[in-house]
Write a protein that holds these residues in place. Structure first.
Motif, PDB file in Angstrom:
ATOM      1  N   GLY A 352       9.926  24.956  18.743  1.00  0.00           N
ATOM      2  CA  GLY A 352      10.424  25.428  20.023  1.00  0.00           C
ATOM      3  C   GLY A 352      11.915  25.254  20.153  1.00  0.00           C
ATOM      4  N   LEU A 353      12.434  24.111  19.686  1.00  0.00           N
ATOM      5  CA  LEU A 353      13.862  23.799  19.776  1.00  0.00           C
ATOM      6  C   LEU A 353      14.305  23.121  18.497  1.00  0.00           C
ATOM      7  CD1 LEU A 353      16.525  23.433  21.512  1.00  0.00           C
ATOM      8  CD2 LEU A 353      15.611  21.179  22.100  1.00  0.00           C
ATOM      9  N   ALA A 354      15.419  23.580  17.924  1.00  0.00           N
ATOM     10  CA  ALA A 354      16.063  22.916  16.790  1.00  0.00           C
ATOM     11  C   ALA A 354      17.501  22.599  17.176  1.00  0.00           C
ATOM     12  CB  ALA A 354      16.035  23.803  15.545  1.00  0.00           C
ATOM     13  N   VAL A 355      17.922  21.374  16.900  1.00  0.00           N
ATOM     14  CA  VAL A 355      19.292  20.947  17.193  1.00  0.00           C
ATOM     15  C   VAL A 355      19.869  20.314  15.943  1.00  0.00           C
ATOM     16  CG1 VAL A 355      20.765  19.513  18.665  1.00  0.00           C
ATOM     17  CG2 VAL A 355      18.702  20.547  19.616  1.00  0.00           C
ATOM     18  N   GLY A 356      21.106  20.687  15.597  1.00  0.00           N
ATOM     19  CA  GLY A 356      21.803  20.091  14.470  1.00  0.00           C
ATOM     20  C   GLY A 356      21.855  20.988  13.258  1.00  0.00           C
ATOM     21  N   GLY A 357      22.713  20.629  12.310  1.00  0.00           N
ATOM     22  CA  GLY A 357      22.904  21.426  11.113  1.00  0.00           C
ATOM     23  C   GLY A 357      21.645  21.504  10.278  1.00  0.00           C
ATOM     24  N   TYR A 358      21.343  22.714   9.776  1.00  0.00           N
ATOM     25  CA  TYR A 358      20.089  22.875   9.038  1.00  0.00           C
ATOM     26  C   TYR A 358      20.184  22.389   7.604  1.00  0.00           C
ATOM     27  CZ  TYR A 358      22.132  27.349   7.424  1.00  0.00           C
ATOM     28  OH  TYR A 358      22.941  28.314   6.902  1.00  0.00           O
ATOM     29  N   SER A 359      21.365  21.965   7.158  1.00  0.00           N
ATOM     30  CA  SER A 359      21.472  21.212   5.912  1.00  0.00           C
ATOM     31  C   SER A 359      22.560  20.172   6.103  1.00  0.00           C
ATOM     32  CB  SER A 359      21.809  22.135   4.728  1.00  0.00           C
ATOM     33  OG  SER A 359      23.197  22.395   4.670  1.00  0.00           O
ATOM     34  N   ALA A 360      22.622  19.239   5.184  1.00  0.00           N
ATOM     35  CA  ALA A 360      23.578  18.140   5.302  1.00  0.00           C
ATOM     36  C   ALA A 360      25.017  18.579   5.068  1.00  0.00           C
ATOM     37  CB  ALA A 360      23.210  17.034   4.321  1.00  0.00           C
ATOM     38  N   SER A 385       4.962  21.334  11.738  1.00  0.00           N
ATOM     39  CA  SER A 385       6.313  21.298  12.283  1.00  0.00           C
ATOM     40  C   SER A 385       6.265  20.917  13.757  1.00  0.00           C
ATOM     41  CB  SER A 385       6.984  22.662  12.117  1.00  0.00           C
ATOM     42  OG  SER A 385       7.119  22.991  10.756  1.00  0.00           O
ATOM     43  N   PRO A 386       7.293  20.243  14.269  1.00  0.00           N
ATOM     44  CA  PRO A 386       7.243  19.733  15.638  1.00  0.00           C
ATOM     45  C   PRO A 386       7.696  20.753  16.674  1.00  0.00           C
ATOM     46  CG  PRO A 386       9.247  19.008  14.591  1.00  0.00           C
ATOM     47  CD  PRO A 386       8.486  19.773  13.537  1.00  0.00           C
ATOM     48  N   GLU A 387       7.398  20.453  17.914  1.00  0.00           N
ATOM     49  CA  GLU A 387       7.915  21.252  19.025  1.00  0.00           C
ATOM     50  C   GLU A 387       9.441  21.159  19.093  1.00  0.00           C
ATOM     51  OE1 GLU A 387       6.501  23.204  21.600  1.00  0.00           O
ATOM     52  OE2 GLU A 387       4.751  23.259  20.296  1.00  0.00           O
ATOM     53  N   ILE A 388       9.967  19.955  18.922  1.00  0.00           N
ATOM     54  CA  ILE A 388      11.418  19.729  18.935  1.00  0.00           C
ATOM     55  C   ILE A 388      11.817  19.110  17.608  1.00  0.00           C
ATOM     56  CG2 ILE A 388      13.314  18.443  19.981  1.00  0.00           C
ATOM     57  CD1 ILE A 388      11.906  18.674  22.644  1.00  0.00           C
ATOM     58  N   LEU A 389      12.789  19.717  16.945  1.00  0.00           N
ATOM     59  CA  LEU A 389      13.262  19.253  15.642  1.00  0.00           C
ATOM     60  C   LEU A 389      14.733  18.884  15.736  1.00  0.00           C
ATOM     61  CD1 LEU A 389      12.902  18.878  12.551  1.00  0.00           C
ATOM     62  CD2 LEU A 389      13.602  21.272  12.311  1.00  0.00           C
ATOM     63  N   LEU A 390      15.063  17.640  15.410  1.00  0.00           N
ATOM     64  CA  LEU A 390      16.448  17.212  15.271  1.00  0.00           C
ATOM     65  C   LEU A 390      16.804  17.268  13.797  1.00  0.00           C
ATOM     66  CD1 LEU A 390      15.838  16.230  18.141  1.00  0.00           C
ATOM     67  CD2 LEU A 390      17.270  14.239  17.662  1.00  0.00           C
ATOM     68  N   GLN A 391      17.798  18.092  13.493  1.00  0.00           N
ATOM     69  CA  GLN A 391      18.223  18.267  12.114  1.00  0.00           C
ATOM     70  C   GLN A 391      19.407  17.346  11.828  1.00  0.00           C
ATOM     71  OE1 GLN A 391      16.920  22.497  10.779  1.00  0.00           O
ATOM     72  NE2 GLN A 391      18.200  22.832  12.570  1.00  0.00           N
ATOM     73  N   ASN A 392      20.295  17.750  10.968  1.00  0.00           N
ATOM     74  CA  ASN A 392      21.356  16.860  10.515  1.00  0.00           C
ATOM     75  C   ASN A 392      22.482  16.740  11.539  1.00  0.00           C
ATOM     76  OD1 ASN A 392      20.628  16.379   7.492  1.00  0.00           O
ATOM     77  ND2 ASN A 392      20.331  18.566   7.845  1.00  0.00           N
ATOM     78  N   MET A 393      23.020  15.547  11.626  1.00  0.00           N
ATOM     79  CA  MET A 393      24.242  15.255  12.378  1.00  0.00           C
ATOM     80  C   MET A 393      24.129  15.647  13.847  1.00  0.00           C
ATOM     81  SD  MET A 393      27.038  16.165   9.400  1.00  0.00           S
ATOM     82  CE  MET A 393      26.178  17.663   8.901  1.00  0.00           C
ATOM     83  N   VAL A 394      23.114  15.105  14.502  1.00  0.00           N
ATOM     84  CA  VAL A 394      22.946  15.235  15.945  1.00  0.00           C
ATOM     85  C   VAL A 394      23.311  13.894  16.566  1.00  0.00           C
ATOM     86  CG1 VAL A 394      21.358  15.743  17.821  1.00  0.00           C
ATOM     87  CG2 VAL A 394      21.044  16.841  15.593  1.00  0.00           C
ATOM     88  N   HIS A 395      24.236  13.905  17.526  1.00  0.00           N
ATOM     89  CA  HIS A 395      24.651  12.638  18.128  1.00  0.00           C
ATOM     90  C   HIS A 395      25.106  12.850  19.566  1.00  0.00           C
ATOM     91  CE1 HIS A 395      29.058  13.511  17.466  1.00  0.00           C
ATOM     92  NE2 HIS A 395      28.570  14.195  16.446  1.00  0.00           N
TER      93      HIS A 395
END
Length: 477
Positions: A352-360, A385-395
């Motif tokens: 449903g929601l992805a936040v942050g870079g999809y690769s490092a 896969s989750p409803e909310i996904l936190l990817q790389n470098m979320v702060h």
């Protein structure tokens, strides 16, 4: 947009690796919740009429209309005015405004006005059926734009294009559909098309006070591009109450860092101070799109890629592949000052929601506020896969007061990939006061934290240190 290589699920959640990065300090941002001033229409009272049965030798009155829309625009001259198009089809017609001010081009009240570009060849680079460049006080309203197609790489057909610099531009009540780039080269990032596109290319002078409202944008073949997009030096804009559906790439996008704007600062190359509100985005999928032949079915309903100070509010996203995504595809870039509030996101293929870079190796996302949203029944692929996904470098971001319901055979609520980058790149992420639910008992529901699977709501709170005041309910919707 560069085609992504992106997969979710437990394997992907554990796959991120650390990357060195520069620690960013949060800056004071402009209030993105303030709507831009109301756009201005043509100041001149001059009004010219056009009809498919008219003649370009006529005076352009209601009784003696012109035949060609461009002829009427040119006839207005520097003073500007209004061009009103009678019902009918204007075959192989484009409307070009360059360096103009105070011009309204509109359909007559209640008239269906079709600009059918079938048979026209797009020029090299980017060309609109309606093409507005370096112009101000412009209104494009009530037109049906269709048929603009190519199979050529490097040629980008657009239904309505706004470029360069300018202010007070309104694109409202138009229907842009059945056009695009039909080239079938696999994984080619130079195969592109748009429905409505705004490119601020002047780094010293932005496009400001832009309104894209009440348009329908559908059945587009987009290659590596987006249905509706603001890109580059676009500062102060609203994308509101549009219906975007049945397209083979991203629905609505706000982009930065693509070197669209030249001659200015890095910040001038970012869409900013904008609002994406009250839109309906449905059936957005890149399945079958040759640009994604490498295995990425990941078209976003709404995407902010490198933009800043943007409100995403009151939208409904149904049956995209990723409902809403907030990220930066460019290393060293950021997406910040984003408020995602009171949206409904359902039936996404992945999350449903992805936040942050999809690769490092991509940019980071910070100062992101996610509140009051409903995420239900996403991950239709049912791969965990989750409803909310936190990817790389979320702060420095918060996720509060959302209603999050996972369904399917493997319901998962929140996942965070393994920490990537310095500590500051992953610090100060807060989940709390969320209302979680799924069809399974609280002891069975799945989460992931820093790449490790967590089973059970209580274990999630202990492992992550999050959601102290959140609740969990057994439910299916």
């Amino acid at each position: 947009m560069t085609p992504k290589t992106l997969r979710f699920g437990a394997a992907a959640l554990a796959a991120a690796t650390a990357v060195a990065g520069v620690t960013l300090t949060l800056a004071t941002t402009t209030d993105a919740s303030a709507a831009p001033p109301k756009p201005r229409a043509a100041a001149s009272t001059t009004k010219l009429f056009v009809a498919p049965t008219g003649a370009d030798t006529n005076a352009g009155t209601a009784a003696a209309p012109l035949r060609t829309p461009q002829k009427a625009v040119d006839k207005l001259g520097a003073a500007g005015g209004t061009v009103e198009l009678a019902a009918g089809t204007y075959a192989k017609q484009r409307i070009v405004l360059s360096g103009r001010s105070g011009v309204t081009v509109q359909a007559a009240p209640g008239a269906k006005v079709v600009l059918d570009a079938t048979g026209l060849t797009p020029a090299a680079d980017t060309t609109g059926v309606v093409d507005v460049r370096d112009s101000s006080d412009i209104v494009i309203q009530g037109l049906d734009v269709t048929g603009f197609r190519t199979k050529s790489r490097g040629r980008t057909p657009v239904g309505i294009f706004v470029g360069g610099s300018g202010s007070n531009i309104t694109v409202a009540g138009n229907h842009v559909h059945h056009l695009g780039n039909d080239n079938t080269t696999q994984e080619a990032d130079d195969v592109n098309a748009h429905g409505i596109a705004v490119y601020g290319t002047n780094g010293a002078k932005p496009i400001t006070n832009l309104t894209i409202r009440g348009n329908e944008v559908d059945h587009l073949v987009l290659g590596a591009s987006e249905s509706v997009v603001v890109n580059g030096n676009v500062d102060g804009w609203t994308i509101d109450q549009n219906a975007v559906h049945d397209n083979n790439n991203i629905g609505i996008d706000a982009i930065g860092y693509e070197k669209t704007a030249t001659g200015g600062s890095t910040d001038a190359d970012r869409a900013r101070n904008g609002r994406i509100t009250g839109n309906t985005v449905t059936r957005i999928t890149s399945i079958g799109n040759p640009a994604y032949a490498g295995g990425c079915d990941c078209a976003d309903g709404i995407y902010v890629d490198g933009g800043r100070d943007i409100v995403i509010s009151g939208n409904r996203v149904d049956s995209a592949e990723i409902g809403i995504e907030v990220a930066s595809e460019h290393k060293g870039g950021t997406t910040n000052g984003i408020r995602v509030e009171n949206n409904t996101v359902v039936r996404s293929a992945w999350v449903g929601l992805a936040v942050g870079g999809y690769s490092a190796t991509k940019g980071d996302a910070y100062d992101v506020t996610v509140t009051g949203n409903t995420f239900t029944g996403n991950n239709q692929n049912d791969d965990g896969s989750p409803e909310i996904l936190l990817q790389n470098m979320v702060h420095d971001s918060t996720f509060t007061a959302n209603r999050i319901t996972a369904t399917g055979g493997s319901p998962a609520l929140v996942g965070r990939v393994k920490n990537a980058g310095a500590a500051a790149k992953t610090a100060n992420v807060v989940f709390d006061r969320n209302d979680y639910g799924s069809p399974v008992a609280a002891t069975q529901v799945a989460f992931s934290w820093n790449g490790s699977d967590v089973t059970g709501f209580s274990a999630w709170k202990t492992r992550s240190g999050q959601d102290a005041a959140s609740t969990y309910t057994v439910r299916s919707s």
